[in-house]
Design a protein around this motif. Structure first.
Motif, short mmCIF file in Angstrom:
data_model
loop_
_atom_site.label_atom_id
_atom_site.label_comp_id
_atom_site.label_asym_id
_atom_site.label_seq_id
_atom_site.Cartn_x
_atom_site.Cartn_y
_atom_site.Cartn_z
N UNK A 188 0.98 -1.30 0.23
CA UNK A 188 0.33 0.03 0.13
C UNK A 188 0.50 1.25 -0.07
N UNK A 189 1.81 1.19 0.92
CA UNK A 189 3.02 2.41 0.80
C UNK A 189 3.56 2.60 -0.24
N UNK A 190 4.10 1.51 -1.01
CA UNK A 190 5.12 1.67 -2.18
C UNK A 190 4.05 1.92 -3.40
N UNK A 191 2.76 1.71 -3.35
CA UNK A 191 1.99 2.16 -4.49
C UNK A 191 1.51 3.55 -4.36
N UNK A 192 1.31 3.89 -3.13
CA UNK A 192 0.76 5.20 -2.74
C UNK A 192 1.75 6.29 -2.99
N UNK A 193 3.07 5.91 -2.36
CA UNK A 193 4.41 7.03 -2.90
C UNK A 193 4.67 7.06 -4.01
N UNK A 194 4.71 6.10 -4.85
CA UNK A 194 5.26 5.96 -6.25
C UNK A 194 4.28 6.69 -7.14
N UNK A 195 2.83 6.82 -6.62
CA UNK A 195 1.91 7.44 -7.30
C UNK A 195 1.75 8.91 -7.07
N UNK A 196 2.83 9.38 -6.43
CA UNK A 196 2.71 10.92 -6.12
C UNK A 196 3.82 11.52 -7.57
N UNK A 197 4.38 10.73 -8.37
CA UNK A 197 5.29 11.22 -9.35
C UNK A 197 4.20 11.98 -10.12
N UNK A 198 4.83 13.07 -10.63
CA UNK A 198 4.13 14.12 -11.54
C UNK A 198 3.69 15.18 -10.78
N UNK A 199 3.68 15.14 -9.55
CA UNK A 199 3.31 16.41 -8.63
C UNK A 199 4.35 16.98 -8.08
N UNK A 200 5.09 18.26 -9.06
CA UNK A 200 6.33 18.82 -8.49
C UNK A 200 6.09 19.96 -7.47
N UNK A 201 4.77 20.27 -7.00
CA UNK A 201 4.82 20.85 -5.78
C UNK A 201 3.60 20.55 -4.83
N UNK A 202 3.49 19.30 -4.66
CA UNK A 202 2.44 19.08 -3.94
C UNK A 202 2.52 19.40 -2.38
N UNK A 203 1.26 19.34 -1.77
CA UNK A 203 1.05 19.61 -0.27
C UNK A 203 1.14 18.33 0.31
N UNK A 204 2.46 18.16 0.96
CA UNK A 204 2.87 16.81 1.48
C UNK A 204 1.88 16.32 2.70
N UNK A 205 1.54 17.28 3.46
CA UNK A 205 0.80 16.84 4.53
C UNK A 205 -0.44 15.87 4.09
N UNK A 206 -1.34 16.64 3.00
CA UNK A 206 -2.62 15.95 2.55
C UNK A 206 -2.17 14.36 1.68
N UNK A 207 -0.97 14.34 1.17
CA UNK A 207 -0.57 13.13 0.38
C UNK A 207 -0.43 12.25 1.60
N UNK A 208 0.27 12.56 2.79
CA UNK A 208 0.48 11.77 3.73
C UNK A 208 -0.73 11.16 4.51
N UNK A 209 -1.61 12.26 4.73
CA UNK A 209 -2.90 11.91 5.36
C UNK A 209 -3.88 10.58 4.47
N UNK A 210 -3.63 11.05 3.31
CA UNK A 210 -4.62 10.07 2.33
C UNK A 210 -3.91 8.64 2.60
N UNK A 211 -2.39 8.63 2.63
CA UNK A 211 -1.65 7.73 2.68
C UNK A 211 -1.91 6.70 4.01
N UNK A 212 -1.79 7.39 4.95
CA UNK A 212 -2.16 6.60 6.17
C UNK A 212 -3.60 6.40 6.63
N UNK A 213 -4.37 6.92 5.83
CA UNK A 213 -5.77 6.53 5.98
C UNK A 213 -6.07 5.18 5.04
N UNK A 214 -5.34 5.08 4.14
CA UNK A 214 -5.26 4.02 3.35
C UNK A 214 -4.76 2.85 4.14
N UNK A 215 -3.70 3.02 4.98
CA UNK A 215 -3.04 1.96 5.68
C UNK A 215 -4.01 1.62 6.77
N UNK A 216 -4.69 2.61 7.49
CA UNK A 216 -5.77 2.31 8.35
C UNK A 216 -6.69 1.50 7.98
#
Length: 503
Positions: A188-216
């Protein structure tokens, strides 16, 4: 501002039912929440903030000490009517708490949320409350903030009942169970993090929040991604943010009403899925709680499982999101540490790391511990006195709401050298500044209520950062300094917009 967003979303839902667009409406509302900070986080001129901080209110005694006791009264001030100092606490967070610590010392009181709250700061005062030798401090302090949303979660239980529930729950956090959770979260983490590619200036907190919710939802609940998972995740978010609502009534569109609706949604989900979890012993936490038992046969009731799952899901994803965000911020601001950590991660090879491999990531361990010190994911622990008691010679009457503030201990100059500086080596063998006092470093609480999932949390944050280090390099402008919003738990007010580059 958050209530306005909620009203906009509610109005949209009412006006477009025929279009069958609840998902689209929720996306609009979520997007607004991500990009519009709460009022307490909006930028103000530095002079305005400074003047706000410099405001002084009449200092008064909380209550007179008993005659002949030799105890001192607790001093403090009520602040503005009704809201007290809640807005300052939300806006300035640790900086405001440190200022009051300097003004009043380790035991003081202030008005907030219509209450008089005694704050215990510094390692010695913290130790009195968390060791709790005379059982004067109850977990009932949490009930004021979160009981309506996390009723009878482990953190809200006291004394013998807490010990009994913790013994059963410990079976869901054995080393073997943790190893299974780590194995499940890897893909889940690998797919989520590699899926961030192409976002040059993302808001990292919200990416991480979605990722930890997916894990949960996947690891804790055994729940696949989809519409229902997004609804459940949104219910958790609403329940968490409701705890510090200034308007503590179910006003339509408000945070309190949203939290109550979120709680009902969660109860319904867990109750509907519990029978199936009872029938089969899966690898997820939900199944583990359904089947956990002690040597003498003690088990959770169905109601216990529902209550504990709602609480653990909140505790798991929020603290992991905050910690991974803080660690990623410091790794961006200190690229030499990012490269050092990356070298260790790359040495593990390409396979998702198991629990043993994560133990080998020593640099990340230092960075995470220092990040937990600088940004405690739970800055204050709530208690309520069940009888008259004293702390460091100060009289605290029964039925007093108490806040224990670990975040202040993390900056105590008697425990830490240059405490405002990012210095992971302070946790290395040979220094171990965290051992300067038993309660110098307590990001997971302490005493009987120390976080039961602390090892899972450390493994999850390590695994997230490991995948980030493998897939990306990230940076921030040299002049950038993060500002944390303390409306509920610390969140970067701008979502932490990093420069993200694929390796």
């Amino acid at each position: 501002m958050a209530r306005t967003v909620g009203k906009v979303a509610s109005s949209l839902r009412e006006r477009v039912p025929a279009l069958s667009l609840p998902g689209a409406v929720d996306k609009v509302a979520d997007s607004l929440r991500e990009h519009v900070p709460p009022l307490t986080a909006l930028p103000l001129p530095q002079a305005v903030d400074q003047r706000w901080l410099d405001l002084r209110w009449p200092v008064r005694e909380l209550a007179p000490p008993p005659s002949g006791s030799g105890l001192a009264p607790v001093l403090g001030d009520a602040g503005p009517p009704l809201v007290g100092h809640a807005l300052e606490s939300m806006r300035f967070g640790v900086d405001y708490a440190l200022r009051r610590y300097e003004l009043f010392g380790p035991v003081s009181w202030m008005g907030a949320f219509g209450q008089r709250i005694v704050f215990l700061t510094g390692p010695d005062a913290t130790q009195v409350a968390l060791v709790n030798k005379d059982k004067a401090f109850s977990q009932a302090g949490w009930k004021f903030f979160i009981e309506r949303f996390f009723d009878r979660g482990l953190m809200l239980l006291d004394f013998a009942e807490h010990r009994a529930h913790r013994r059963i729950m410990q079976e869901a956090f054995t080393r073997d169970r943790l190893a299974g959770y780590v194995d499940q979260m890897g893909p889940t983490l690998r797919a989520g993090v590699t899926g961030w590619s192409g976002q040059s200036r993302p808001r990292l907190y919200w990416l991480l929040k979605r990722l930890t919710l997916d894990v949960a939802t996947r690891v804790f609940m055994g729940m696949p991604s989809g519409v229902e998972a997004r609804e459940v995740n949104r219910a958790f978010v609403n329940a968490v943010r409701a705890g510090t609502a200034l308007v503590r009534h179910p006003v339509p569109g408000g945070r309190w009403a949203g939290g109550l609706a979120g709680r009902r949604r969660l109860e319904r989900y867990f109750a509907e899925n519990l029978p199936a979890k009872r029938r089969t012993d899966g690898a997820d936490l939900f199944s583990a709680l359904c089947h956990a038992s002690t040597e003498d046969g003690a088990r959770f009731t169905d109601a216990d499982v529902v209550n504990h799952m709602i609480f653990l899901m909140m505790a798991a994803h929020d603290t992991s999101t905050i910690t991974s965000t803080a660690a990623a911020y410091y790794l961006a601001k200190h690229p030499e540490w990012q490269e050092r950590a990356r070298e260790e991660s790359l040495r593990l090879g390409d396979a998702p790391p198991d629990i043993t491999a994560l133990d080998e990531l020593r640099t990340l361990d230092l960075v995470i511990r220092e990040s937990l010190r600088l940004v405690a994911p739970v800055p204050t622990l709530a208690r309520r006195t069940v009888r008259d008691t004293e702390v460091l010679g100060h009289h605290i009457p029964a039925d007093t709401l108490v806040g224990v503030v670990p975040a202040i201990n993390h900056f105590a100059p008697e425990c830490w050298t240059d405490p405002h500086r990012f210095d992971p080596e302070r946790f290395a063998e040979g220094r171990r500044e965290d051992r300067s006092h038993r309660y110098a470093w307590i990001p997971f609480g302490g005493g009987a209520h120390k976080c039961i999932g602390l090892h899972f949390g450390m493994f999850e944050v390590k695994a997230i950062l490991h995948e980030m280090l493998r897939a990306h390099r990230w940076s921030l402008p040299e002049e950038y300094t993060v500002r944390w919003d303390y409306v509920s738990l610390p969140v970067p007010v701008d979502g932490l917009p990093v420069r993200l580059n694929p390796r």
